[in-house]
Design a protein around this motif. Structure first.
Motif, PDB file in Angstrom:
ATOM      1  N   TYR A 149       0.828  -1.208   0.000  1.00  0.00           N
ATOM      2  CA  TYR A 149       0.000   0.000   0.000  1.00  0.00           C
ATOM      3  C   TYR A 149       0.863   1.260   0.000  1.00  0.00           C
ATOM      4  N   LEU A 199       1.591   2.267  -3.444  1.00  0.00           N
ATOM      5  CA  LEU A 199       0.432   2.912  -4.068  1.00  0.00           C
ATOM      6  C   LEU A 199       0.269   4.349  -3.570  1.00  0.00           C
ATOM      7  N   LEU A 200       0.468   4.549  -2.271  1.00  0.00           N
ATOM      8  CA  LEU A 200       0.364   5.910  -1.725  1.00  0.00           C
ATOM      9  C   LEU A 200       1.403   6.826  -2.357  1.00  0.00           C
ATOM     10  N   TYR A 225      -3.926   5.550 -16.444  1.00  0.00           N
ATOM     11  CA  TYR A 225      -2.955   5.079 -15.446  1.00  0.00           C
ATOM     12  C   TYR A 225      -3.438   5.429 -14.051  1.00  0.00           C
ATOM     13  N   THR A 276      -6.190   1.937  -4.604  1.00  0.00           N
ATOM     14  CA  THR A 276      -6.103   2.530  -3.260  1.00  0.00           C
ATOM     15  C   THR A 276      -7.458   2.548  -2.561  1.00  0.00           C
ATOM     16  N   ALA A 278       2.716   6.505  -5.314  1.00  0.00           N
ATOM     17  CA  ALA A 278       2.350   6.734  -6.723  1.00  0.00           C
ATOM     18  C   ALA A 278       1.193   7.711  -6.848  1.00  0.00           C
ATOM     19  N   LEU A 303      -4.695   3.316 -10.325  1.00  0.00           N
ATOM     20  CA  LEU A 303      -4.180   3.576  -8.975  1.00  0.00           C
ATOM     21  C   LEU A 303      -5.320   3.939  -8.018  1.00  0.00           C
TER      22      LEU A 303
END
Lengths: 373, 373
Positions: A142, A145-146, B141, B149, A148, B145
């Motif tokens: 995670y 992801l945060l 993209y 999330t 990104a 994400l």
């Protein structure tokens, strides 16, 4: 008499997990246990009461635990719960005695046998009970992801009609379970990845995930698989090498936690001030104060042109899978002592002995004994 | 006299992009242009004024555009800007005349030559000017994400000491540039991916990205590479096939936009109500009202056990790369008419002719002519 296992609904802020999922309930019932679940315990992870079969429900947690042989939760329960439990009952939960001194004394004085999930020894046999690792793996995923989503650039190389976008650079500091998963996830997203850890044996693991390893020449192996605290000289040596990599990074993910101690400061204010405009730090060590000097636990802040994300309780953000893995970790521990329809505690079993925090009116964990005189 | 190009600071809510980046400024200067940039125009994408070399700054946008030959922006400028521009000057920006009827009339009446970025023809030669595509790729993209999330589960398969987690299923509906990039990104993250589009020729593209294609048997190819609007019968036939895939999905990303029309409703309320608990919809068509009947543009909502994310202006969330690509798209268009230190508009050039919205006191785009009598 069947063993009665009570599972609590979590009450702490930001805690969405639940210590039981339907598949694990089924297995416990097959072991001969009777399951009592606090009503609505799984709501936050989309497990309504109706998802649990052959389970009894109670809305009142005090009633729920009153004649339970085993009480299970994710976070340490309130004192009122411990006071309602019968002496000799078993509690199985994360505790972190250094943060819960009063609760630990109460557990001792109430003659509760406490198995603290964070004390599960890191030995091969106990891997299936290791909730720290299962939750850390999810946190690492995670965190990437945060990083990104907070970056105003993309991670992968992208070839467009107006030229190529170069892949972003992600630096992961602290290569335990969380850090390695963060490296793997950033790499999946197409980033160039670099890993850094004071324990040189992590080099090979980072490289096996396609990352470069930042070699600082300092060996900081400590006890129990954790990094030890570093001397000022070592910190300076590391800083000089690491600063270069920090300045090149688009995303930095830090994961260095020392149980029972404040998180080591891996990124100074000066290092942040030297970072590229628009770059992002995700500080997974926020619970212990953070690995970055600017970190404000639980907040997302802007410092100059840098964003610092310092989330608390990241596993709860993946609460559905986090609960599933946690419940399975607990199941494997419970299977060590729920046998033939009764409870048999084998204190010669290393996992039983090392995971226990309190038993029979005593604090039985050595570190906690020193802390709580 | 050098061609004077003025670049505005964006003023609309949520708009972080800027129509100029330093590398493009350098190229325009080499073309013989003089660049005037509104002070602070790049601040939101971490491009301070100091990042631009050999550029003049003005804090006052009206002064900035007053004697500019070319005015560049991302979003349509305010009427006050158009009123301050000199007759015969060129404006280059996204416009969307159907949403900007009054502004389009003003541009016509003020004798501005307007090149609307959304009108760039989708021909091979114009790919390098196609800002719709460059921005859509970034949106796709980012949509993946956002889905990841908001999901309380992980996307990749993960092998743990307590068993394997199966990969999540991601369904992408609408396989234009954004949809294909969403498929690619979800796949990178380890999800099982499925693509759906009413245009059967997208099957091969989806499959080349490792996705399965949902075949409904309805061909809905329309003009200009967009999907046409469907009949009720066709919608029903599609729904019956698609519902099955919707119900299996952990994440659904929808991208079906029809320029100048409300977004088609691809997911009904009933279909959402039948989705798995905990699943997530990311609706990239929120600007046009959304592809899901429950969508509330700009909001993230819970409907039962389903989360619906409907972001506006997704390219701004990747503002640094979005600005870079947009500025390069504009540069390639500007190079068609800024030549030998002056402006030469070649109306026999298909790209020039088709991208123009207003010129010489007339609306020159056919669709806009019909709309604005």
């Amino acid at each position: 008499m069947a063993v009665k296992i009570a599972v609590l609904k979590e009450t702490r802020a930001n805690e969405k997990r639940v210590a039981l999922v339907p598949a694990v309930a089924d297995k416990l019932i097959k072991l001969g246990a009777e399951i009592h679940l606090q009503a609505g315990a799984g709501d936050a992870v989309k497990l309504p009461d109706s998802a649990f079969k052959n389970v009894r429900f109670s809305a009142d947690p005090l009633e729920l635990v009153r004649d339970a042989d085993v009480v299970a939760s994710v976070q340490p329960p309130d004192a009122s719960i411990v006071n309602a439990m019968k002496p000799g009952a078993i509690l199985i939960s994360f505790i972190y005695a250094h943060k819960e001194v009063e609760l630990t004394k109460l557990l001792r004085d109430r003659h509760i046998t406490t198995f603290a999930m964070e004390l599960v020894p890191r030995i091969t046999r106990a891997q299936a009970m290791d909730a720290l690792s299962s939750q850390a793996a999810l946190s690492g995923y995670y965190a990437a992801l945060l990083g990104a989503t907070h970056l105003a650039r993309i991670l992968p190389m992208m070839t467009t009609a107006v030229g190529s976008i170069r892949p972003a650079r992600t630096l992961v500091m602290g290569l335990g379970v969380a850090g390695l998963q963060a490296l793997a996830t950033a790499r999946r997203l197409g980033a160039m990845t670099e890993g850094y850890d004071v324990r040189p044996e992590t080099k090979e693991q980072a490289e096996s995930l396609g990352a470069k390893f930042v070699d600082t020449g300092v060996d900081a192996r400590g006890a129990g698989g954790y990094a030890r605290e570093l001397t000022p000289e070592e910190k300076e040596k590391i800083a000089s090498v690491v600063t270069k990599h920090i300045q090149q990074a688009d995303i930095i993910i830090t994961t260095a936690a020392i149980p029972g101690r404040p998180s080591p400061k891996l990124i100074s204010k000066a290092q942040v001030d030297g970072m590229k405009a628009g770059s992002v730090i995700v500080d997974l060590a926020a619970e212990g104060g953070g690995n970055c000097e600017y970190t404000q636990p639980g907040e997302t802040i802007q410092v100059g042109q840098v964003t610092i994300v310092a989330p608390l309780n990241v596993p709860s953000m993946l609460g559905e899978h986090a609960s599933e893995l946690y419940a399975k970790n607990q199941l494997n521990l419970i299977e060590l002592f729920v046998k033939e329809g009764g409870i048999r505690l084998d204190w010669t079993d290393e996992v039983v002995a090392k995971t226990a925090l309190t038993h029979d009116g005593k604090i039985v964990n050595e570190a906690a004994q020193k802390l709580i005189a």
